[in-house]
Design a protein around this motif. Structure first.
Motif, PDB file in Angstrom:
ATOM      1  N   ASP A 117      15.363  -0.099   5.535  1.00  0.00           N
ATOM      2  CA  ASP A 117      13.836   0.125   5.625  1.00  0.00           C
ATOM      3  C   ASP A 117      13.133  -0.715   4.657  1.00  0.00           C
ATOM      4  O   ASP A 117      13.899  -1.449   4.028  1.00  0.00           O
ATOM      5  N   GLY A 118      11.903  -0.606   4.775  1.00  0.00           N
ATOM      6  CA  GLY A 118      11.226  -1.536   3.698  1.00  0.00           C
ATOM      7  C   GLY A 118       9.591  -0.781   3.541  1.00  0.00           C
ATOM      8  O   GLY A 118       9.202  -0.276   4.724  1.00  0.00           O
ATOM      9  N   SER A 119       8.834  -1.418   2.743  1.00  0.00           N
ATOM     10  CA  SER A 119       7.390  -1.039   2.729  1.00  0.00           C
ATOM     11  C   SER A 119       6.537  -2.528   2.479  1.00  0.00           C
ATOM     12  O   SER A 119       7.118  -3.115   1.697  1.00  0.00           O
ATOM     13  N   PHE A 120       5.345  -1.901   2.540  1.00  0.00           N
ATOM     14  CA  PHE A 120       4.203  -3.261   2.513  1.00  0.00           C
ATOM     15  C   PHE A 120       3.241  -2.360   1.658  1.00  0.00           C
ATOM     16  O   PHE A 120       2.707  -1.476   2.153  1.00  0.00           O
ATOM     17  N   GLY A 121       2.941  -2.842   0.246  1.00  0.00           N
ATOM     18  CA  GLY A 121       2.072  -2.141  -0.571  1.00  0.00           C
ATOM     19  C   GLY A 121       1.207  -2.874  -1.041  1.00  0.00           C
ATOM     20  O   GLY A 121       1.302  -4.216  -1.033  1.00  0.00           O
ATOM     21  N   GLU A 174     -10.916  -6.800   3.557  1.00  0.00           N
ATOM     22  CA  GLU A 174      -9.932  -7.675   3.409  1.00  0.00           C
ATOM     23  C   GLU A 174      -8.980  -7.479   4.595  1.00  0.00           C
ATOM     24  O   GLU A 174      -8.749  -8.330   5.201  1.00  0.00           O
ATOM     25  N   ILE A 175      -8.579  -6.175   4.724  1.00  0.00           N
ATOM     26  CA  ILE A 175      -7.623  -5.792   5.748  1.00  0.00           C
ATOM     27  C   ILE A 175      -8.372  -6.106   7.057  1.00  0.00           C
ATOM     28  O   ILE A 175      -8.034  -6.502   8.031  1.00  0.00           O
ATOM     29  N   ASP A 176      -9.692  -5.501   7.235  1.00  0.00           N
ATOM     30  CA  ASP A 176     -10.596  -5.630   8.460  1.00  0.00           C
ATOM     31  C   ASP A 176     -10.664  -7.423   9.001  1.00  0.00           C
ATOM     32  O   ASP A 176     -10.666  -7.812  10.133  1.00  0.00           O
ATOM     33  N   LYS A 177     -10.715  -8.337   7.793  1.00  0.00           N
ATOM     34  CA  LYS A 177     -11.017  -9.468   8.156  1.00  0.00           C
ATOM     35  C   LYS A 177      -9.751 -10.063   8.880  1.00  0.00           C
ATOM     36  O   LYS A 177      -9.899 -11.049   9.823  1.00  0.00           O
ATOM     37  N   LEU A 178      -8.479  -9.634   8.345  1.00  0.00           N
ATOM     38  CA  LEU A 178      -7.416 -10.239   8.905  1.00  0.00           C
ATOM     39  C   LEU A 178      -6.961  -9.682  10.442  1.00  0.00           C
ATOM     40  O   LEU A 178      -6.326 -10.175  11.280  1.00  0.00           O
ATOM     41  N   LEU A 179      -7.664  -8.209  10.587  1.00  0.00           N
ATOM     42  CA  LEU A 179      -7.297  -7.714  11.946  1.00  0.00           C
ATOM     43  C   LEU A 179      -8.316  -8.309  12.828  1.00  0.00           C
ATOM     44  O   LEU A 179      -7.902  -8.502  13.868  1.00  0.00           O
ATOM     45  N   GLN A 180      -9.570  -8.564  12.445  1.00  0.00           N
ATOM     46  CA  GLN A 180     -10.655  -9.287  13.238  1.00  0.00           C
ATOM     47  C   GLN A 180     -10.729 -10.791  13.629  1.00  0.00           C
ATOM     48  O   GLN A 180     -11.242 -11.146  14.599  1.00  0.00           O
ATOM     49  N   GLN A 200      -2.718 -12.762  13.138  1.00  0.00           N
ATOM     50  CA  GLN A 200      -3.484 -11.763  13.345  1.00  0.00           C
ATOM     51  C   GLN A 200      -2.887 -10.500  14.277  1.00  0.00           C
ATOM     52  O   GLN A 200      -3.291  -9.528  14.154  1.00  0.00           O
ATOM     53  N   ASP A 201      -2.049 -11.204  15.098  1.00  0.00           N
ATOM     54  CA  ASP A 201      -1.229 -10.047  15.873  1.00  0.00           C
ATOM     55  C   ASP A 201      -0.418  -9.303  14.911  1.00  0.00           C
ATOM     56  O   ASP A 201      -0.497  -8.091  15.117  1.00  0.00           O
ATOM     57  N   LEU A 202       0.354  -9.830  14.066  1.00  0.00           N
ATOM     58  CA  LEU A 202       0.965  -9.110  13.031  1.00  0.00           C
ATOM     59  C   LEU A 202       0.207  -8.363  12.368  1.00  0.00           C
ATOM     60  O   LEU A 202       0.460  -7.183  11.811  1.00  0.00           O
ATOM     61  N   SER A 209      -2.625  -1.938  10.369  1.00  0.00           N
ATOM     62  CA  SER A 209      -3.657  -1.068  11.222  1.00  0.00           C
ATOM     63  C   SER A 209      -3.995   0.060  10.330  1.00  0.00           C
ATOM     64  O   SER A 209      -3.193   0.504   9.426  1.00  0.00           O
ATOM     65  N   LYS A 210      -5.462   0.496  10.504  1.00  0.00           N
ATOM     66  CA  LYS A 210      -5.921   1.715   9.583  1.00  0.00           C
ATOM     67  C   LYS A 210      -5.283   2.885   9.946  1.00  0.00           C
ATOM     68  O   LYS A 210      -4.785   2.909  11.100  1.00  0.00           O
ATOM     69  N   GLY A 211      -5.373   3.677   8.868  1.00  0.00           N
ATOM     70  CA  GLY A 211      -4.596   5.010   8.899  1.00  0.00           C
ATOM     71  C   GLY A 211      -3.151   5.146   8.706  1.00  0.00           C
ATOM     72  O   GLY A 211      -2.444   6.224   8.866  1.00  0.00           O
ATOM     73  N   ASP A 212      -2.413   4.213   8.502  1.00  0.00           N
ATOM     74  CA  ASP A 212      -1.076   3.972   8.196  1.00  0.00           C
ATOM     75  C   ASP A 212      -0.477   3.938   6.858  1.00  0.00           C
ATOM     76  O   ASP A 212       0.556   4.193   6.524  1.00  0.00           O
TER      77      ASP A 212
END
Length: 414
Positions: free
Chosen positions: A278-282, A302-308, A371-373, A379-382
């Motif tokens: 396994d692994g993590s993104f932090g 900054e997360i939203d910018k990458l998502l949108q 952007q897909d990645l 994604s929010k909430g994870d």
């Protein structure tokens, strides 16, 4: 190893004997640590003095999935130091006196760790992300040490620290004489069956925010993380690029926004942390108490910018160049290539396939694919989040008291 002319050697035994393979918490790490606490013929002090006279020492990297023991030396000393290294592996003392000293030292380290905010934040985020019973998530507590016995260590050594469960990694100037010496020394170690990793326990189902209030602290630590990042995944190369853009180098978006433009912190970064299973993104940052809310908000922006929005071509080209240069430096010379193979042995991946994955992503990945990645992995909430320090309790956080007990969250387990 072709290309190495200097008369130097690095020898490392890599056992499938890390946390995923243990039968009891702390068993794997305790066995590895006690391995160098003396043999049936030499005390720990004698061992240290012996290797010092040859300008070397036994090393044990702190790893999750494997137990490792390494030694670096020049060829002319190899015939003297390798047999003693093999003695450490095959004939550890594992006596009561050494066990008592080990337990006393570990308990002291536990007390110090629980009083250190940075250590405590790390313990809490790993327990949050993976769960307090998962090999990548649990931490040592008094109750675990109380249950650990010398017999547990002896049994784990017998079942896991043998040649049948090991890989011998050798880097340096290798010739026929060296090969013969390695066979005479390590080829005679006891053998047995290869270890099989057990089924890993369930992990927390519902991410949440936990907060430890330290009213006297001048700063507050933010630690965010999510699991599910595997180094063997086809997405891994693209994730390296995404993480670099987000917070993985000095010109990342987090650094530019929160450090350079806003001045909220001296440093903020993201990290991909990978293990065999396994692994993590932090994300991690230390901020002034009064800016906690603003920093958390800017991270979300900054997360939203990458998502949108797709990453601009100029920014992506800069990251391509940075990563291409980093990989070239990492693979410079035979030792660089060797350490890539060593990492593959430890984490269980194909090094050639991983390098192709990284190279293809650096060369060909598009802004739309990034952007897909982001939409899949950011994604929010994870995110699990740990906040520790002097800031006021934030809305939605679960207040906990940092004690010497494993984390008990209200979130369910899947």
């Amino acid at each position: 190893m072709p290309g190495v002319e200097a008369p130097v050697l690095r020898v490392e035994l890599i056992w499938d004997a890390g946390r995923p393979f243990e039968n009891k918490k702390l068993q794997a790490g305790a066995t590895a640590d006690m391995l160098v606490e003396g043999t049936r013929h030499r005390s720990a002090g004698d061992l240290e003095g012996f290797f010092e006279q040859f300008g070397t020492a036994l090393a044990q990297p702190d790893l999750m999935d494997t137990a490792n023991l390494s030694l670096s030396t020049i060829i002319k000393h190899a015939g003297k130091v390798f047999p003693v290294m093999a003695e450490v592996i095959a004939e550890p003392a594992f006596d009561e006196a050494s066990f008592r000293k080990f337990m006393k030292r570990r308990k002291q380290q536990l007390r110090e760790g629980l009083s250190d905010n940075d250590t405590l934040a790390f313990r809490l985020i790993t327990e949050s992300v993976f769960g307090p019973d998962h090999p990548y998530g649990y931490n040592g507590y008094k109750e675990n040490y109380a249950k650990l016995t010398l017999e547990d260590i002896r049994n784990f050594h017998k079942s896991h620290f043998h040649a049948g469960n090991a890989t011998l990694y050798v880097a340096g100037h290798i010739n026929r004489e060296v090969e013969a010496l390695l066979e005479r020394t390590f080829g005679q170690l006891p053998t047995g069956p290869r270890a099989i990793a057990p089924t890993l326990p369930a992990t927390p189902a519902q991410p949440q925010i936990i907060q430890v209030l330290r009213p006297r602290a001048q700063q507050t630590m933010i630690r965010r993380g999510r699991r599910g990042i595997h180094i063997g995944s086809e997405d891994y190369g693209g994730l390296v690029i995404l993480e670099t853009i987000f917070g993985g180098y000095f010109s990342s978006r987090l650094m530019k926004n929160i450090r350079e433009e806003k001045g909220y912190t001296y440093g903020i970064d993201s990290e991909l942390d990978t293990y065999r299973y396994d692994g993590s993104f932090g994300v991690s940052a230390d901020v002034a108490n009064e800016t906690l809310g603003a920093v958390r908000h800017e991270i979300d922006i900054e997360i939203d910018k990458l998502l949108q929005h797709p990453v601009p071509t100029a920014e992506l080209d800069m990251v391509r160049a940075y990563l291409a240069g980093s990989i070239s430096m990492e693979l410079d010379g035979p030792f660089g290539h060797g350490f890539r193979h060593r990492s593959a042995l430890i984490k269980g991946y194909d090094p050639a396939a991983l390098l192709r994955n990284l190279n293809d992503a650096i060369r060909d990945i598009s802004p739309a694919e990034i952007q897909d990645l982001a939409q899949q992995y950011l994604s929010k909430g994870d995110d699990f989040e740990v906040i520790l320090g002097g800031a006021d309790l934030i809305e939605g956080a679960q207040k906990i008291t940092a004690t010497d007990q494993p984390l008990q969250l209200t979130a369910g387990i899947i």
